[in-house]
Structure formats: structure tokens, C-alpha cells
Design a protein around this motif. Structure first.
Motif, short mmCIF file in Angstrom:
data_model
loop_
_atom_site.label_atom_id
_atom_site.label_comp_id
_atom_site.label_asym_id
_atom_site.label_seq_id
_atom_site.Cartn_x
_atom_site.Cartn_y
_atom_site.Cartn_z
N PHE A 54 -2.02 -9.53 8.93
CA PHE A 54 -1.78 -8.34 8.09
C PHE A 54 -0.28 -8.24 7.78
O PHE A 54 0.13 -8.08 6.62
CB PHE A 54 -2.31 -7.11 8.86
N ARG A 86 -10.14 -1.06 -0.98
CA ARG A 86 -9.96 -2.39 -0.40
C ARG A 86 -11.08 -2.72 0.57
O ARG A 86 -11.48 -3.90 0.72
CB ARG A 86 -8.61 -2.47 0.33
N HIS A 140 -8.49 7.64 7.09
CA HIS A 140 -7.22 7.22 6.50
C HIS A 140 -6.44 8.46 6.11
O HIS A 140 -7.01 9.39 5.55
CB HIS A 140 -7.48 6.36 5.25
N HIS A 162 -2.56 2.21 13.01
CA HIS A 162 -2.13 1.52 11.77
C HIS A 162 -2.76 0.13 11.81
O HIS A 162 -3.97 -0.02 11.96
CB HIS A 162 -0.60 1.53 11.74
N PRO A 205 2.90 3.48 3.76
CA PRO A 205 2.37 3.62 5.12
C PRO A 205 3.51 3.66 6.14
O PRO A 205 4.67 3.41 5.79
CB PRO A 205 1.53 2.35 5.30
N ARG A 226 1.72 -8.43 4.27
CA ARG A 226 2.49 -7.24 3.87
C ARG A 226 3.98 -7.54 3.73
O ARG A 226 4.75 -6.72 3.20
CB ARG A 226 2.22 -6.13 4.90
N HIS A 284 0.82 -1.22 0.00
CA HIS A 284 0.00 0.00 0.00
C HIS A 284 0.85 1.26 0.00
O HIS A 284 0.66 2.15 0.83
CB HIS A 284 -0.96 -0.02 1.22
O1 LIG Z 1 -1.60 3.42 3.90
C1 LIG Z 1 -1.63 3.57 5.14
O2 LIG Z 1 -1.24 4.60 5.73
C2 LIG Z 1 -2.18 2.51 6.00
C3 LIG Z 1 -2.81 1.42 5.22
O3 LIG Z 1 -3.92 1.54 4.79
C4 LIG Z 1 -2.02 0.23 4.94
O4 LIG Z 1 -0.85 0.15 5.33
O5 LIG Z 1 -2.55 -0.69 4.31
#
Ligand SMILES: O=C([O-])CC(=O)C(=O)O
Ligand SMILES: CC(=O)SCCNC(=O)CCNC(=O)[C@H](O)C(C)(C)COP(=O)(O)OP(=O)(O)OC[C@H]1O[C@@H](n2cnc3c(N)ncnc32)[C@H](O)[C@@H]1OP(=O)(O)O
Length: 383
Positions: free
Chosen positions: A333, A270, A260, A221, A189, A337, A186
Motif C-alpha cells: 500500500f 475502490r 471510513h 489506516h 488521509p 501511495r 486519496h
Molecule cells: O482516506 C483515508 O482516510 C484513508 C484511505 O482510504 C486511504 O488512505 O486510501
């Protein structure tokens, strides 16, 4: 030196990247040129792993090879399992994960090789082992026997199996896979930024990911997905959710899963996808109340604050229905990620510039240690 301060680095461009971009105006999450939501409808998490790691969607043969590579790295150091068992049973699962990732670093013989090839191999090892730390870290806390990965299952089905102890059905596997895709990457972040800052000192990918875990733990977060589920369970019904939210808002509390930094006044694409997934799951599991309750929560926040749900709001009830313990929502998560963060660390190492910003100093000046007259020049300590 420019003295413009952007608290929280809001809207500051910190890096050049060809990995991903949030095109808020066109409501698109761009992933190496593709629309993430379109990808989530048509490809699997393994394709996203290939795309993020190699820059192109894999062919079916390449996908097969990638899955073989991941499975060949399933072997897990017994010493790290022992370390997890030594942690306090009260530990937060993100702290357990942070410790586990930090500990497996010492078993990687390529730890200090920053080449793209070695970094890619380490990313594969992390993708094989992080889900195991998630599942077996939880088992260590619960004093349950450890579980072994099952190679005959797909990567995604195995991850869910290791968490729940039950082989998922096709719908559960597909929805879990979609959730891994939408959590995979994303842009910039806080956690990815933390990882890139660490990597920019030429530190290693395990250290960068360990730092990212600490960042993702926070409720502003990744930690929000767990807080959402606790709120939904506390409310227990549509009517109670509305009154609980109104009470929290009256007390100036934040409602987890809404707002956000980048989207704020727009929908998180999403969240829309996970809302559809929740609808399918609640229908299959004959639990329409949970879906209805979430929709009511969404309406309350739109009416009261003009805020939209983010991914965490709808991922939370989806994970609950998939049988994932709440304490593992944020670790899952992070596991999803891991590929996005790895891609960023590789990009940082490939084209590095040390992150070292400056400050706007607001503290005092011209103070002197006691006993030193202001007019006297400091002559240093006489020893
Ligand atoms: O983009 C952001 O700041 C937080 C977020 O939605 C992610 O990490 O998926
Ligand atoms: C996958 C992810 O990690 S997505 C993020 C998950 N986190 C959450 O869901 C936590 C809840 N949300 C929030 O706290 C915020 O929306 C954040 C941290 C995500 C983004 O916050 P920021 O960009 O710093 O926005 P900021 O804090 O300036 O908020 C702007 C305004 O909206 C309000 N606001 C923002 N989010 C919320 C919320 N969830 N509940 C209530 N009010 C909120 C703020 O109080 C503020 O109001 P004010 O101007 O009257 O003071």
C-alpha cells in the motif's frame, strides 16, 4: 482566536490542492480532474505516476521514457541492504520499510534541494527503490537471499516478481497494477497529512515519507488490510466468518476493512473495483469460496452496522491470491501511495505555509513549585 474544536480534524479543510478530491456526493474520487475508477479501467499505474507528478497523463512516448527513468534508478545501495539485515527478525515489515526509506535518504545527493525539479527526481528514485525495500526487507527478515530487479519486466510485473519470486501472468499483473492505481492517491488521509505537516517545516521528501510510513502502519489506516486477511483466514468459511464478526461486534470490536472517515455511510468506489478484481482472480484460480466468504462478510456488516467495505477489505484477499505475504500488504500500500505522497510533498514545498495549529487547554493553571508561597512572586532559581 476561534475556539471551535474538531476532534480528529473531522471535515476541517487543511490545504488547497489540485491533486485529488473525494466527491462523496457524486461517489467520485477526482484525480487531477479524472475519475480514479475510470482511470483504473483504462490506464496503467505508470500513467498515474505521470499524471500525479507532471499534472497530465503521459503520451505513450512519455510513458516509455518514464519507465526508462524508473529502471535507471533501480541501483540500490548495498549498505542499506546490510542495515535491513541487522534488524530484529521479529520486526514489523512497516518498521523495516520505515528504516529502509530513512536510510536511503543519506545516499541521495539532492536530499536538501527543495526545488520542484529535484523533488520530482527524488520521487522517481523513491518509486524505484521503495518496492525493493519492501521485497528485500522481507527477504532480510526471512533470512532469504536478496533478489535483483529485472529490467525486461514492466515496473509492475517486476514489483510483484520481487515479492513472490515468480513472474506474474497477464491477469495477475493487470490486477496488481489496478490495485496500485487505487492505492496511489486519496486526498488527505492521515499519512498524507503527516507527510505534509513534516514537509511544511521545509524538511525533505524522505523524512516526510518516513513519517507517512509510521502513520500508515496503524490498523485504523493502512494496517487494516493485513488485519482483514487474518480475520478471513481465522474464519476459514462463510458460516464461521458470520459468527466471528457477530462475536467481535458483540464485544464492541471494530471489524477491519469497514467504515471510513469520509465515506462512512457510502460505498468506497475502490472497494467495488477490487471486489470485481477478486471475482476475476477467484474464478481464474478456481477458489470461489474466498469471494463468497467476502460477500457474506459485506452483507453481515451492512445488516448489523449499516457499514460498507473500504478498499482494504477487498484488496486483502486479492493480495492473498496474488501470493503476497500478509506482512507485506501494508508495505505494498505504501509503495503504491509513494507517488501520491510525493505529489503532496512537492505541492507543499511549492506553496508552503508551516502547519502550526493551537489547542484548547484543559489542564490546571496557577500552580507553583513546592516551597513557593502562592502569594510570593517567582524570582527564579538561585544558583
Ligand atoms: O482516506 C483515508 O482516510 C484513508 C484511505 O482510504 C486511504 O488512505 O486510501
Ligand atoms: C485504506 C484505508 O486506510 S481505509 C481505513 C482502514 N481502516 C479500517 O478499516 C479500520 C476499521 N474502521 C474504523 O475503525 C473506522 O471506520 C475508521 C477509523 C476508518 C473511521 O472512523 P471514524 O471516522 O473515526 O468513525 P468513528 O470511529 O466515529 O465511527 C462511527 C461509528 O461507526 C462505528 N464503526 C466505524 N467503523 C467500524 C468498524 N469497522 N467496525 C465496527 N464499528 C465501526 C463506530 O464504532 C462508531 O459507532 P458509535 O457511533 O456507535 O460509537
Amino acid at each position: 482566536m476561534s475556539e471551535t474544536i474538531r476532534p480528529g480534524l473531522e471535515n476541517v479543510i487543511a490545504s488547497e490542492t489540485d491533486i485529488s478530491y473525494l466527491d462523496v456526493e457524486n461517489e467520485e474520487i477526482v484525480l487531477r480532474g479524472y475519475d480514479l475508477i475510470e482511470l483504473a479501467h483504462h490506464v496503467t499505474y505508470l500513467d498515474i505516476v505521470g499524471l500525479l507528478l507532471d499534472g497530465a497523463l503521459p503520451t505513450s512516448e512519455q510513458r516509455h521514457l518514464l519507465e526508462q527513468k524508473l529502471k535507471s534508478e533501480y541501483t540500490f545501495p548495498q549498505q542499506v541492504l546490510s542495515i535491513l539485515q541487522l534488524l530484529s527478525e521479529q520486526s514489523n515489515m512497516m518498521d523495516v520499510l520505515r528504516t529502509g526509506i530513512s536510510a536511503i535518504a543519506s545516499f541521495d545527493s539532492e536530499l536538501d534541494d527543495r526545488s520542484r525539479e529535484a523533488n520530482s527526481r527524488k520521487a522517481i528514485r523513491l518509486l524505484s527503490k521503495v518496492p525493493q525495500i519492501v521485497a528485500n526487507g522481507y527477504r532480510a527478515m526471512m533470512e532469504q537471499p536478496f533478489i535483483e530487479p529485472r529490467e525486461e519486466l514492466s515496473y509492475t510485473a517486476n514489483f510483484l516478481y520481487m515479492i513472490t519470486g515468480k513472474v506474474p501472468d497477464k491477469l495477475e499483473e493487470a490486477i496488481f497494477d489496478q490495485s496500485l492505481i487505487v492505492y496511489s492517491e486519496h486526498e488527505m488521509p492521515n499519512s498524507t497529512f503527516a507527510a505534509r505537516v513534516i514537509a511544511s517545516t521545509q524538511s525533505d521528501i524522505y523524512g516526510a515519507l518516513t513519517g507517512a510510513v509510521a502513520s500508515l502502519k496503524g490498523t485504523l489506516h493502512g494496517g487494516a488490510n493485513e488485519a482483514v486477511m487474518l480475520m478471513l483466514l481465522e474464519a476459514g468459511s462463510e458460516a464461521n466468518l458470520e459468527s466471528l464478526m457477530l462475536k467481535k461486534l458483540a464485544q464492541k470490536e471494530r471489524i477491519m476493512g469497514f467504515g471510513h472517515r469520509v465515506y462512512m455511510k457510502k460505498a468506497d468506489p475502490r472497494a467495488i473495483l477490487m471486489k470485481e478484481a477478486l471475482w476475476k482472480l477467484t474464478k481464474a484460480k478456481n477458489q470461489p469460496e474466498l469471494y463468497q466468504m467476502c460477500v457474506v462478510g459485506e452483507e453481515v456488516m451492512k445488516r448489523e452496522k449499516n457499514l460498507y467495505p473500504n478498499l482494504d477489505y477487498y484488496a486483502a484477499p486479492v493480495y492473498h491470491l496474488l501470493g503476497i505475504p500478509i506482512e507485506l500488504f501494508t508495505p505494498v500500500f505504501l509503495a503504491a501511495r509513494t507517488i501520491g505522497i510525493s505529489a503532496h510533498v512537492i505541492e507543499q514545498h511549492d506553496n508552503n505555509r508551516l502547519f502550526r495549529p493551537r489547542v484548547h487547554y484543559t489542564g490546571p493553571r496557577n500552580l507553583h513549585p513546592p516551597g513557593l508561597n502562592e502569594s510570593q512572586e517567582s524570582k527564579g532559581r538561585s544558583l
